[in-house]
Enzyme design. Structure first.
Site, PDB file in Angstrom:
ATOM      1  CD  GLU A 135      -3.019  -1.051   0.240  1.00  0.00           C
ATOM      2  OE1 GLU A 135      -3.035  -0.090  -0.548  1.00  0.00           O
ATOM      3  OE2 GLU A 135      -3.846  -1.980   0.208  1.00  0.00           O
ATOM      4  NE  ARG A 139      -3.702   2.762  -0.838  1.00  0.00           N
ATOM      5  CZ  ARG A 139      -4.959   2.663  -0.453  1.00  0.00           C
ATOM      6  NH1 ARG A 139      -5.630   3.729  -0.105  1.00  0.00           N
ATOM      7  NH2 ARG A 139      -5.561   1.483  -0.407  1.00  0.00           N
ATOM      8  CG  ASP A 267      -6.040  -7.044  -7.425  1.00  0.00           C
ATOM      9  OD1 ASP A 267      -4.979  -7.317  -6.855  1.00  0.00           O
ATOM     10  OD2 ASP A 267      -6.857  -6.210  -6.987  1.00  0.00           O
ATOM     11  CD  GLU A 430     -10.748  -1.673  -8.506  1.00  0.00           C
ATOM     12  OE1 GLU A 430     -11.942  -1.401  -8.196  1.00  0.00           O
ATOM     13  OE2 GLU A 430      -9.794  -1.532  -7.712  1.00  0.00           O
TER      14      GLU A 430
HETATM   15  C1  DMJ Z   1      -6.231   0.488  -5.037  1.00  0.00           C
HETATM   16  O1  DMJ Z   1      -5.447   0.661  -3.914  1.00  0.00           O
HETATM   17  C2  DMJ Z   1      -5.451  -0.169  -6.138  1.00  0.00           C
HETATM   18  O2  DMJ Z   1      -6.131  -0.002  -7.323  1.00  0.00           O
HETATM   19  C3  DMJ Z   1      -5.238  -1.627  -5.893  1.00  0.00           C
HETATM   20  O3  DMJ Z   1      -4.571  -2.267  -6.914  1.00  0.00           O
HETATM   21  C4  DMJ Z   1      -6.575  -2.280  -5.733  1.00  0.00           C
HETATM   22  N1  DMJ Z   1      -7.359  -1.675  -4.709  1.00  0.00           N
HETATM   23  C5  DMJ Z   1      -7.470  -0.253  -4.659  1.00  0.00           C
HETATM   24  C6  DMJ Z   1      -8.666   0.256  -5.388  1.00  0.00           C
HETATM   25  O4  DMJ Z   1      -9.767  -0.530  -5.344  1.00  0.00           O
END
Ligand code: DMJ
Length: 742
Positions: A135, A139, A267, A430
């Site tokens: 994270e 971010r 994902d 998404e």
């Molecule tokens: C974000 O932090 C990123 O896109 C991550 O890959 C998936 N989850 C969240 C958004 O849903």
């Protein structure tokens, strides 16, 4: 059989036994869909899109001004109770850093200057606290690097990025080099995840774009090597046709358990395969091969179709029983439509120079799959009463699935079931992300129309009149909308950014010149030095030894270089809206992108390099500064609520925990705080706790899958040592006790 465009349709020949569609790598399962389930008007006055883009900007300002008023500098914003919370004591700049490039994109000069001042003066990573590696990388590190690039190579951001990355590097010090889930910032020490030290596959494999770009900028190979090693290790591990389990053990270097999905914890592993290939100018074929294999695996094992509308979806399996497809799909999976479109076009729009008629069969298959999945994701919104999507749906494949379901759980005529615990909406990006890619690459306005519908629903139900936008507990009934008092940082970083790009000019941030990290931070395509490519493309790259890349050398003015080593009083002029983004792109325009030629210019002069390099050495942080202070303060519990690529279950559980606080809010608002607390539990674990008939049915399904997981394959020592269900039970206990619930 052919469709109206004369394209081959392979569907009817495909066996459809056992609730799944088994296909070849270059085909997707079919049916005979000829158009969208919900057609929308094809043309509107172009001026409308400008106006809609400005509505998105207004939404950003509505959020930002409330955050500034109530929570300035805090990691996360709670717009109902109007307060900010931190993940570590002084915070790590989550909201501000995650928003920087959206602010730049929207041309908000004053806001940018304030945010930059905060980064320069307040953001301090030398803290006695643990942060989640993934994270923080996607971010904060991603946000800093993108801001650096988009704000005219402003060294304020690069300096912070280097300091942060050097601390995060401690996470890679494991027996295998596969990183631990967390890292202690001051000690620069990796901290094993709660799951008996197990990390999420998506987490460890979605750091690469950020660390590699930092290596490119600084010339320091250590970041590159650390993250490259992770993916090349995964390459050597057992996969199911390129599909990988969602847990990985940093101590043994083996996958843990058998759950395979493209939702939480899985994902962005797939997303970063193709994006790594594109980031370095399509030089590193190994990533493209891994991606192609994985997408073929998705086609072979994970696709299904719905009734009544024959929508395509991506389900979940256990590697121990891959024939048993669960029709569960997280909203998180909706990144895939856009990624498929990107991967099959390399980011070049479909036009006369790249007509679809010249696509290879594989390109066409991937692209069509991307289009179809994007439509399915849009239908996840359109088919609900509120026009908002739930966090998780179960797609309907036959009438038996909907027996006994309430109207809330399954709206008549709809293609999916939303179980009681799955109806929350966290303003995730998404689907909008995929709409953006499909719009950019096809020019088909329906994607903009779909995006506008989603935006209108957000405006209607998620907007907090006093400022900000809030996650919602359950989107299924328009008459029962309750806020959960959280504005996720990705709403500002991703959701609003993708809306803005969807309605804005196509010249901004071209997809063949930038790769967006998984938090929507655009990073430029580049050609690395040859030495970086020794393991993936020997002899390829640029022969240069400079330690800083040319982008730094072409930083706007000498004063910026001076700033790295000295005082930091500057006024970065930022791009104004789209045009300025074009300007930003033009600075990258020197880059000849999209071809196989070297990208960028050399242009390095020794003196310049030395000066900036010296600057980086001067960035060393004085660890002694706050030593005493850190010890006095109790460590704040790290509170990652976003399920994202990783930590989804934990995060959802934590939402449950938070809902206890929300109980207060619930009381104020007449909400069902307690009930929501239950709903907030982790998705898998919850399924075992859910009451009622619906829960029993799903339990059976889960148990079936879990049961299959229990069938540990001979020789799979790790799985045998730590059965997956044991890990999960432990997790629940550990996390609950963390929250003081046990
Ligand atoms: C974000 O932090 C990123 O896109 C991550 O890959 C998936 N989850 C969240 C958004 O849903």
């Amino acid at each position: 059989m052919e469709d109206e465009d004369g394209e081959d349709l392979v569907d009817e020949a495909i066996p459809q036994g056992n609730n799944r569609l088994h296909t070849q790598p270059d085909t997707i399962p079919g049916g005979t869909r000829t158009g969208p389930v919900s057609p929308l008007p094809p043309h509107v006055n172009p001026a409308i899109w400008e106006e809609r883009k400005n509505r998105v900007k207004a939404a950003f300002l509505h959020s930002w001004s409330a955050y500034k008023r109530d929570a300035w500098g805090k990691d996360e914003y709670h717009p109902i109770t109007k307060y900010g919370s931190n993940m570590i004591r002084k915070g790590q700049g989550f909201t501000i850093v995650d928003s920087l490039d959206t602010i730049l994109l929207m041309g908000l000069e004053a806001e940018f200057q304030e945010a930059k001042d905060w980064v320069r003066n307040e953001l301090d990573f030398d803290q006695d606290g643990e942060v989640n590696l993934f994270e923080t990388t996607i971010r904060v590190l991603g946000g800093l690097l993108s801001a650096y690039d988009q704000a005219g190579k402003d060294p304020v951001f690069l300096r912070k990025a280097v300091d942060l990355a050097d601390r995060l590097m401690g996470a890679f010090e494991t027996p295998t080099g596969i990183p631990y889930a967390s890292v202690h910032l001051r000690d620069r020490r990796g901290v094993p995840g709660h799951d008996r030290g197990i990390s999420s596959t998506a987490e460890v494999a979605s750091l690469q774009l950020e660390f590699k770009y930092l290596s490119y900028l600084t010339g320091d190979e250590k970041y590159w090597k650390a993250v490259e090693n992770v993916v090349l290790k995964i390459k050597e591990m057992d996969s199911l046709d390129g599909l990988v389990p969602i847990y990985i053990n940093p101590n043994t270097g083996h996958f843990q358990g058998g759950e395979i999905r493209l939702g939480s914890r899985g994902d962005s592993y797939y997303e970063y395969l193709i994006k790594q290939y594109l980031q370095t100018g399509k030089k590193e074929h190994v990533y493209k091969e891994m991606y192609d294999e994985a997408i073929a695996g998705v086609k072979k094992h994970l696709l299904g179709r719905t009734v009544p509308n024959n929508l395509l979806f991506v389900g979940e399996i256990s590697k121990y029983n891959p024939k048993n497809l669960s029709p569960k799909m997280d909203h998180l999976v909706c990144f895939l439509g856009g990624t498929l479109a990107l991967g099959s076009t390399n980011g070049h729009p479909i036009d006369s120079s790249q007509p679809r008629s010249r696509f290879s069969q594989l390109q066409e298959s991937d692209f069509k799959m991307g289009e179809e999945l994007t439509e399915s994701c849009y239908e996840m919104y359109r088919q609900t009463e509120t026009g908002l999507a739930a966090e998780i749906v179960y797609w309907v494949q036959n009438a038996d699935q909907i027996k006994g379901k309430t109207v809330q759980q399954h709206a008549p005529g709809s293609d999916f079931i939303i179980n009681d615990r799955d109806g929350h909406n966290w303003l995730r990006p998404e689907t909008v992300e995929s709409l953006f890619y499909l719009w950019r690459l096809t020019g088909d306005e329906k994607y903009r129309h779909w995006g506008w519908k989603i935006f209108e629903a957000i405006e209607k139900y998620s907007k907090v009149p006093t400022g900000g936008y809030s996650s919602i507990h359950d989107i299924r009934q328009a008459s029962n909308i309750n806020f959960s008092d959280k504005m996720e940082t990705f709403f500002l970083a991703e959701t609003l950014k993708y809306f803005y790009l969807l309605f804005g000019s196509n010249d901004v941030l071209p997809l063949d010149e930038y790769v967006f990290n998984t938090e929507a931070h655009p990073l430029p395509v580049f050609v690395p030095p040859t030495r970086f490519l020794a393991r993936t493309a020997p002899g390829v790259g640029e022969e240069r030894n400079g330690v800083m890349d040319e982008d730094v050398d072409v930083a706007p003015e000498d004063e910026d270089d001076a700033e790295v080593v000295g005082e930091e009083e500057d006024e970065t002029t930022i791009p104004q809206g789209d045009e300025d983004d074009e300007e930003g792109a033009q600075s990258e325009g020197e880059l000849e992108v999209g071809g196989d030629e070297a990208i960028g210019e050399e242009g390095e002069e020794d003196g310049e390099v030395d000066q900036v390099d010296q600057g980086l050495e001067d960035l060393a942080v004085d660890d002694s500064e706050e030593d005493g202070e850190g010890e006095e303060v109790a460590e704040v519990e790290v509170d990652y609520e976003d399920g994202s690529g990783a930590g989804e279950e934990e995060e959802e559980e934590e939402e449950g925990g938070e809902d206890e606080q929300d109980g207060e809010e619930g009381e104020q608002d007449g909400e069902e705080g307690e009930l929501d607390g239950e709903e907030g539990e982790g998705e898998e674990e919850e399924e075992e706790e859910e009451e009622g008939e619906e829960a029993e049915e799903e339990e059976e399904e889960e148990e079936e899958m879990d049961g299959e997981d229990d069938e540990i394959e001979p020789g799979d020592a790790d799985d045998a040592d730590v059965p997956e269900e044991a890990i999960e039970e432990d997790n629940v206990e550990e996390r609950d006790s963390d929250r003081g619930l046990l």
